[in-house]
Design an enzyme around this catalytic site. Sequence first.
Site, mmCIF file in Angstrom:
data_model
loop_
_atom_site.group_PDB
_atom_site.id
_atom_site.type_symbol
_atom_site.label_atom_id
_atom_site.label_comp_id
_atom_site.label_asym_id
_atom_site.label_seq_id
_atom_site.Cartn_x
_atom_site.Cartn_y
_atom_site.Cartn_z
ATOM 1 N N LEU A 60 63.066 -7.476 7.885
ATOM 2 C CA LEU A 60 62.485 -6.668 8.806
ATOM 3 C C LEU A 60 63.398 -5.773 9.429
ATOM 4 O O LEU A 60 64.158 -5.924 10.263
ATOM 5 C CB LEU A 60 62.033 -7.583 10.209
ATOM 6 C CG LEU A 60 61.167 -8.705 9.836
ATOM 7 C CD1 LEU A 60 60.655 -9.477 11.334
ATOM 8 C CD2 LEU A 60 60.020 -8.285 9.262
ATOM 9 N N ALA A 61 63.769 -4.736 8.466
ATOM 10 C CA ALA A 61 64.777 -3.612 8.764
ATOM 11 C C ALA A 61 64.302 -2.513 7.893
ATOM 12 O O ALA A 61 64.594 -2.102 6.703
ATOM 13 C CB ALA A 61 65.966 -4.242 8.156
ATOM 14 N N GLU A 62 63.581 -1.524 8.832
ATOM 15 C CA GLU A 62 63.071 -0.407 7.931
ATOM 16 C C GLU A 62 63.956 0.541 7.447
ATOM 17 O O GLU A 62 63.846 1.325 6.427
ATOM 18 C CB GLU A 62 62.099 0.312 9.162
ATOM 19 C CG GLU A 62 60.747 -0.595 9.099
ATOM 20 C CD GLU A 62 60.836 -1.315 10.207
ATOM 21 O OE1 GLU A 62 59.794 -2.207 10.359
ATOM 22 O OE2 GLU A 62 61.868 -1.641 10.860
ATOM 23 N N PHE A 85 53.356 -0.829 10.253
ATOM 24 C CA PHE A 85 52.427 -0.146 11.223
ATOM 25 C C PHE A 85 52.928 1.200 11.594
ATOM 26 O O PHE A 85 54.357 1.396 11.326
ATOM 27 C CB PHE A 85 52.171 -0.702 12.624
ATOM 28 C CG PHE A 85 51.310 -1.913 12.546
ATOM 29 C CD1 PHE A 85 49.920 -1.921 12.815
ATOM 30 C CD2 PHE A 85 51.883 -3.163 12.457
ATOM 31 C CE1 PHE A 85 49.244 -2.817 12.841
ATOM 32 C CE2 PHE A 85 50.902 -4.431 12.255
ATOM 33 C CZ PHE A 85 49.511 -4.083 12.721
ATOM 34 N N GLY A 87 54.026 2.992 14.073
ATOM 35 C CA GLY A 87 55.082 3.186 15.034
ATOM 36 C C GLY A 87 56.296 2.435 14.694
ATOM 37 O O GLY A 87 57.309 2.562 15.274
ATOM 38 N N TYR A 90 59.996 4.411 12.913
ATOM 39 C CA TYR A 90 61.145 5.114 13.625
ATOM 40 C C TYR A 90 62.604 4.686 13.100
ATOM 41 O O TYR A 90 63.398 5.313 13.188
ATOM 42 C CB TYR A 90 60.809 5.228 15.194
ATOM 43 C CG TYR A 90 59.739 5.820 15.510
ATOM 44 C CD1 TYR A 90 59.266 7.069 15.038
ATOM 45 C CD2 TYR A 90 58.646 5.059 16.088
ATOM 46 C CE1 TYR A 90 58.167 7.699 15.260
ATOM 47 C CE2 TYR A 90 57.276 5.682 16.336
ATOM 48 C CZ TYR A 90 57.106 7.147 15.995
ATOM 49 O OH TYR A 90 56.007 7.690 16.351
ATOM 50 N N PRO A 91 62.519 3.206 12.974
ATOM 51 C CA PRO A 91 64.136 2.762 12.597
ATOM 52 C C PRO A 91 64.232 3.555 11.288
ATOM 53 O O PRO A 91 65.484 3.582 11.057
ATOM 54 C CB PRO A 91 63.773 1.347 12.414
ATOM 55 C CG PRO A 91 62.791 0.976 13.679
ATOM 56 C CD PRO A 91 61.868 2.081 13.358
ATOM 57 N N HIS A 131 51.520 0.301 17.179
ATOM 58 C CA HIS A 131 50.659 0.027 16.454
ATOM 59 C C HIS A 131 49.354 0.689 16.086
ATOM 60 O O HIS A 131 48.530 0.710 15.242
ATOM 61 C CB HIS A 131 50.021 -1.306 16.816
ATOM 62 C CG HIS A 131 50.973 -2.393 16.680
ATOM 63 N ND1 HIS A 131 51.916 -2.753 17.816
ATOM 64 C CD2 HIS A 131 51.300 -3.659 15.939
ATOM 65 C CE1 HIS A 131 52.674 -3.756 17.257
ATOM 66 N NE2 HIS A 131 52.217 -4.179 16.317
#
Length: 327
Positions: A60-62, A85, A87, A90-91, A131
């Site tokens: 879990l680390a875009e 999703f 939103g 952004y990361p 989302h």
Amino acid sequence: MATQKMTIAKALNAGLRAAMEKDPKVVLTGEDIGKLGGVFRITEHLQKDFGEDRVIDAPLAESGIMGTAIGMALRGYRPVVEIQFDGFVYPAFDQIVSQLAKLHSRSNGQIKVPVVVRIPMGGGIGAVEHHSESNEAYFAHTLGLKVVFCSNPTDAYWMIQQAIETDDPVIFYEPKRRYHEKGEVDLEVPPALDLFSARTMREGSDLTLACYGPMVKTCLDAAAVAADEGRSLEVIDLRSVSPLDIDALTASVNKTGRLVVVHEAQSFVGLGAEISAQVTERCFYSLEAPVLRVTGWNAPYPPSKVEEHFLPDLDRILDGVDRALAH
């Protein structure tokens, strides 16, 4: 059979499968896309059939996912990244805007970065902020990125393959609330349109509705209601907003004399503003009324109980049509 009836979700799955079968350098990565098949099941069964080396369950680390995809692209792979999703992108925004979009020009054209970033976008699923966002303007404003939308199963199947074959990075938006809508898909005959061309979804003579993504169906519904009232609306699915097929759009507006632009994102500095400006510059003497926009409100995305009041619907679109025709 060459032609099958399938949902947008199944068409995307089939398109990804076809791309992976055609090119062993195509790899998929994202959160929960392997064993689970993604939260919307777009990648269902692909890890089972192609293995964990080609359908990669990422942490879990875009930002890390995107940076890894860029590195793989530099080594000759064609990564397809799923952002869970809209939103959640952004990361990874810095990686996309500062690296992915810039490497081709920074290297004077010597480096290609063929990364596809799949983003389920828009509201209408009863979810909360992060989302249900429509953040396409950020990426359309970023030179070096291509930004496209599918709105039906046929486009979903073929456009994802066209995007993967493109040497430039592509932001590929998918209308999450339309995932389960069905249509006929010809799996053998490629479309006549390239990835960046608009399509006339319905011919008309009184006014042009320009739209993309989840709003295409809503605009087609509005055009059908308007036809019962004796008004002829032309519906243009833009499909790509960067680049924008302005020639197809202006040809329609020069014919109808009126334009209403429809999108879910807020109006302020949205794609509708750029489209309105370009059409006005090119079609000034053909316009019978100002270019109007029907969009989401200029406010943060609301709780799901009231999102139907936030999103453009048939009534709001027909109100825009009435205002344009009243001039």
